[in-house]
Design a protein around this motif. Sequence first.
Motif, PDB file in Angstrom:
ATOM      1  N   LYS A 180      26.774 -46.592 -32.848  1.00  0.00           N
ATOM      2  CA  LYS A 180      27.842 -46.683 -31.845  1.00  0.00           C
ATOM      3  C   LYS A 180      28.478 -45.311 -31.572  1.00  0.00           C
ATOM      4  CE  LYS A 180      31.461 -49.302 -32.974  1.00  0.00           C
ATOM      5  NZ  LYS A 180      32.336 -50.467 -33.105  1.00  0.00           N
ATOM      6  N   PHE A 181      28.636 -44.482 -32.655  1.00  0.00           N
ATOM      7  CA  PHE A 181      29.348 -43.206 -32.472  1.00  0.00           C
ATOM      8  C   PHE A 181      28.401 -42.013 -32.348  1.00  0.00           C
ATOM      9  CE2 PHE A 181      32.456 -46.022 -34.543  1.00  0.00           C
ATOM     10  CZ  PHE A 181      33.450 -45.994 -33.561  1.00  0.00           C
TER      11      PHE A 181
ATOM     12  N   ALA B 243      37.439 -53.801 -34.016  1.00  0.00           N
ATOM     13  CA  ALA B 243      38.794 -54.215 -34.398  1.00  0.00           C
ATOM     14  C   ALA B 243      39.303 -53.404 -35.582  1.00  0.00           C
ATOM     15  CB  ALA B 243      38.806 -55.684 -34.734  1.00  0.00           C
TER      16      ALA B 243
ATOM     17  N   GLY C 212      35.614 -53.417 -39.963  1.00  0.00           N
ATOM     18  CA  GLY C 212      34.293 -53.266 -40.587  1.00  0.00           C
ATOM     19  C   GLY C 212      34.323 -52.444 -41.873  1.00  0.00           C
ATOM     20  N   LEU C 213      34.904 -51.237 -41.811  1.00  0.00           N
ATOM     21  CA  LEU C 213      34.885 -50.359 -42.994  1.00  0.00           C
ATOM     22  C   LEU C 213      35.776 -50.888 -44.122  1.00  0.00           C
ATOM     23  CD1 LEU C 213      34.796 -46.767 -41.426  1.00  0.00           C
ATOM     24  CD2 LEU C 213      32.960 -47.992 -42.606  1.00  0.00           C
TER      25      LEU C 213
ATOM     26  N   SER D 251      28.533 -37.738 -39.302  1.00  0.00           N
ATOM     27  CA  SER D 251      29.191 -38.315 -40.474  1.00  0.00           C
ATOM     28  C   SER D 251      28.157 -38.802 -41.473  1.00  0.00           C
ATOM     29  CB  SER D 251      30.056 -39.516 -40.063  1.00  0.00           C
ATOM     30  OG  SER D 251      30.920 -39.161 -39.021  1.00  0.00           O
TER      31      SER D 251
HETATM   32  P1  ADP Z   1      35.374 -50.627 -35.791  1.00  0.00           P
HETATM   33  O1  ADP Z   1      34.964 -52.055 -35.730  1.00  0.00           O
HETATM   34  O2  ADP Z   1      36.533 -50.306 -34.919  1.00  0.00           O
HETATM   35  O3  ADP Z   1      34.253 -49.708 -35.686  1.00  0.00           O
HETATM   36  P2  ADP Z   1      35.388 -49.815 -38.493  1.00  0.00           P
HETATM   37  O4  ADP Z   1      36.277 -50.169 -39.628  1.00  0.00           O
HETATM   38  O5  ADP Z   1      33.950 -50.073 -38.691  1.00  0.00           O
HETATM   39  O6  ADP Z   1      35.980 -50.484 -37.237  1.00  0.00           O
HETATM   40  O7  ADP Z   1      35.582 -48.277 -38.197  1.00  0.00           O
HETATM   41  C1  ADP Z   1      36.876 -47.762 -38.110  1.00  0.00           C
HETATM   42  C2  ADP Z   1      36.885 -46.503 -37.283  1.00  0.00           C
HETATM   43  O8  ADP Z   1      36.214 -45.460 -37.987  1.00  0.00           O
HETATM   44  C3  ADP Z   1      36.147 -46.584 -36.019  1.00  0.00           C
HETATM   45  O9  ADP Z   1      36.967 -47.160 -35.013  1.00  0.00           O
HETATM   46  C4  ADP Z   1      35.789 -45.163 -35.724  1.00  0.00           C
HETATM   47  O10 ADP Z   1      36.895 -44.532 -35.113  1.00  0.00           O
HETATM   48  C5  ADP Z   1      35.571 -44.587 -37.080  1.00  0.00           C
HETATM   49  N1  ADP Z   1      34.155 -44.507 -37.467  1.00  0.00           N
HETATM   50  C6  ADP Z   1      33.471 -45.392 -38.226  1.00  0.00           C
HETATM   51  N2  ADP Z   1      32.194 -45.001 -38.384  1.00  0.00           N
HETATM   52  C7  ADP Z   1      32.060 -43.835 -37.703  1.00  0.00           C
HETATM   53  C8  ADP Z   1      30.992 -42.922 -37.500  1.00  0.00           C
HETATM   54  N3  ADP Z   1      29.785 -43.129 -38.019  1.00  0.00           N
HETATM   55  N4  ADP Z   1      31.213 -41.804 -36.742  1.00  0.00           N
HETATM   56  C9  ADP Z   1      32.437 -41.581 -36.228  1.00  0.00           C
HETATM   57  N5  ADP Z   1      33.515 -42.401 -36.393  1.00  0.00           N
HETATM   58  C10 ADP Z   1      33.303 -43.531 -37.110  1.00  0.00           C
END
Ligand code: ADP
Length: 525
Positions: free
Chosen positions: A436-437, A488, A491-492, A516
Motif C-alpha cells: 500500500k505504501f 483504520a 493493523g499494526l 521501511s
Molecule cells: P492502517 O490500516 O491505517 O494501515 P496500520 O496500523 O496497519 O493501519 O498502520 C498504521 C500507519 O502506519 C499507517 O496508516 C501508515 O501511516 C503507517 N505505515 C504502516 N506500514 C507502513 C509502511 N510499510 N510504510 C510506510 N508507512 C507505513
Amino acid sequence: MSTEISGAERWLAAIVESSDDAIIGESLEGVVTSWNRGAEHIFGYSAQEAIGRPIQSLIWPAEEDQKDTALLRRVVRGERIEHFDAVRRHKNGTTVLVSLSMSPIRDSGGRLIGVAKIARDITSRVALEQSLIASSDQVRALTDQEARARAASLANQRFRELIENAPDGILQVDSTGRIILSNRTAETLFGYTSDELLRGRVDDLVPEAHRRGHAEHRANFAKAGVARPMGLGLDLYARRKDGSEFPVEISLSPVKTEAGGVHVTAVIRDVTERKRTEEQVRTLQESYMAELKARQKEAERLNHLKDEFLASVSHELRTPLHTILGFTDLLGEELEGPLNDTQREFVRHIHRDSEHLLGLINDVLDLSRIETGQLRLHAESLSLREAIFEAVSGIKSHAEARSVDIDSDDPGDLHVIADPVRLRQILYNLLSNAVKFTAAGGKVTVKVRRQGAAVRITVADTGIGMSREDQAQIFERFYQVTHKTGGAGLGLAICKQLVEMQGGSISVESELGIGSQFHFELPLT
Ligand code: ADP
C-alpha cells in the motif's frame, strides 16, 4: 684651700656650703679636694673623711662604671656634662641614685687642674616614679580584669537572651527531677510562670499515664550519659498546667556538674501544628487515593462495557455483511441473468466496500477480544516456507495490480511455533501495508534470518518510509500517518499484540522516501 680668700670667694663658698646638692671638687687624678655639706648629707662622709681620698673608693659602686669613666674623660678634655643619672654608694653601703653634672676646673692661667661635680639625690624621686609606674601597671591590670569581667557578663547576658528567646522550650533538670533552669518558651508552652516551673518537678510536665515510667527513664538516661532524641519512634505528649496535653518532640543532653553529678537539658518542641498538617496531608492523600481507585474502577467498567459492545456490534454486523458479500458474488457470477456494464461496476463496488467493511469489523473484533483476554491462540509447529508462501500468494495479484514487485527468501525447512491463522494475519498485514505504501516500480521483500532458538522475519519495502516520531507511534491503536489510505490504524496494533502473545517482539526501521523494514521474531520448533 687658700687662706687668702677674697669676699667674692667667701660668698661663693657660702653658697656652696648651703646647697642641698653635693658639690665636690676633684683633682685630675680623682682625689677629693672639696666636699660640701650637701655631699656630707647625701653620701654620709664628713669633709674631713672625704678630702684627700680618691673619690672612687668613697662613693663609687663596687664595679667600675664604664659610663662614668668615659664621661670623666670628656670632662678632662674640657667638656661640660649636664645631668646624667648615676648610681653611687652611701657610707652605710646603701645605694644612692644621683643626677650628676660635671665641669672642668681651670686655674687663672686657663690650665685644667680638676673636675667639679654636682650631684643631686634623686633616690626618692626614682622611687616615686617607680611606685607610680607600678601603680599604673596595677591600674591597667585592674582595668583589663574589669573589661574581661564585663565581656564575660555581656556574653552571659547574650547567651541568656538566646536561650530565653529560643523557639523551643528549654529546661534543665537535676538528678532528682527538679527543674533548675527554664526559658520563656517553656513557660508559654506549659502555662506556668518561671517561678512555678523552678519550684516544680519535670514529672509534672509528663501526662499522668506516663508519669510512673518517667522517673526510671530519667535515671537510665543520666546513667547512659549520651545526647539523644527522647522516645524515638513514639508519639510523645506533654502536659500543660491546665491539664491539657500536646504533642512534642524532645531532645535530651546530659550536662556534667562540677560536683560530679549529671543534669539533663531537655529541648522541647511543640509539634501540634506539624501533626495537624501531617494529618491533613494524610487525609487528603487517602481521599485522593480512594477517588483514584473509584475512577479506575469506573474506567475499567466502562472499558469492559465498550469491549462487550464492540464485540456484540461487530458480531451483529458481520452476519449481514457476509450475506451482502455472498449475494454480490452470486450476482457477479451472472448465473441469474447477465448484467450490463454499469450494473457489473455497481456490484463490484458493493463487493469491494463490503469486504473492506468486513476487514475493519474483524480488526475491531480482534482487538477487543485481545484486550479482554478472549482471544485464544492455538500454537503449533508450522513450516515457515508454507506460511510465507501462502501470505505472499494472497497479496501477489494486488501487488501486481500496483506494479510492485514482491519477493521472498526461502526459509528452507525452518519450523516455528505459532498459531497458523494469526501468523498468516501478521504477515498479510505487514505485506499489504508494504504494498500500500510503495509506489509503482517499487519492491517488497520478505527476509528470514535465524537467531539462535528463534527466527527473525523482516518485511521490507522501498516505499514512502516514515519519520522517527511516526515510528514511535505506529503500533498504537488508531494511529495513522495519513488518513488518505483508507485504513483504520488498527493493523499494526493487532500485529504487535499477536507477536507478543507468541513470545516475540515487533519493531520498525524506516527512512522517509527510502522505505521501511518491519521485523518480528518467532520461536523455532
Ligand atoms: P492502517 O490500516 O491505517 O494501515 P496500520 O496500523 O496497519 O493501519 O498502520 C498504521 C500507519 O502506519 C499507517 O496508516 C501508515 O501511516 C503507517 N505505515 C504502516 N506500514 C507502513 C509502511 N510499510 N510504510 C510506510 N508507512 C507505513
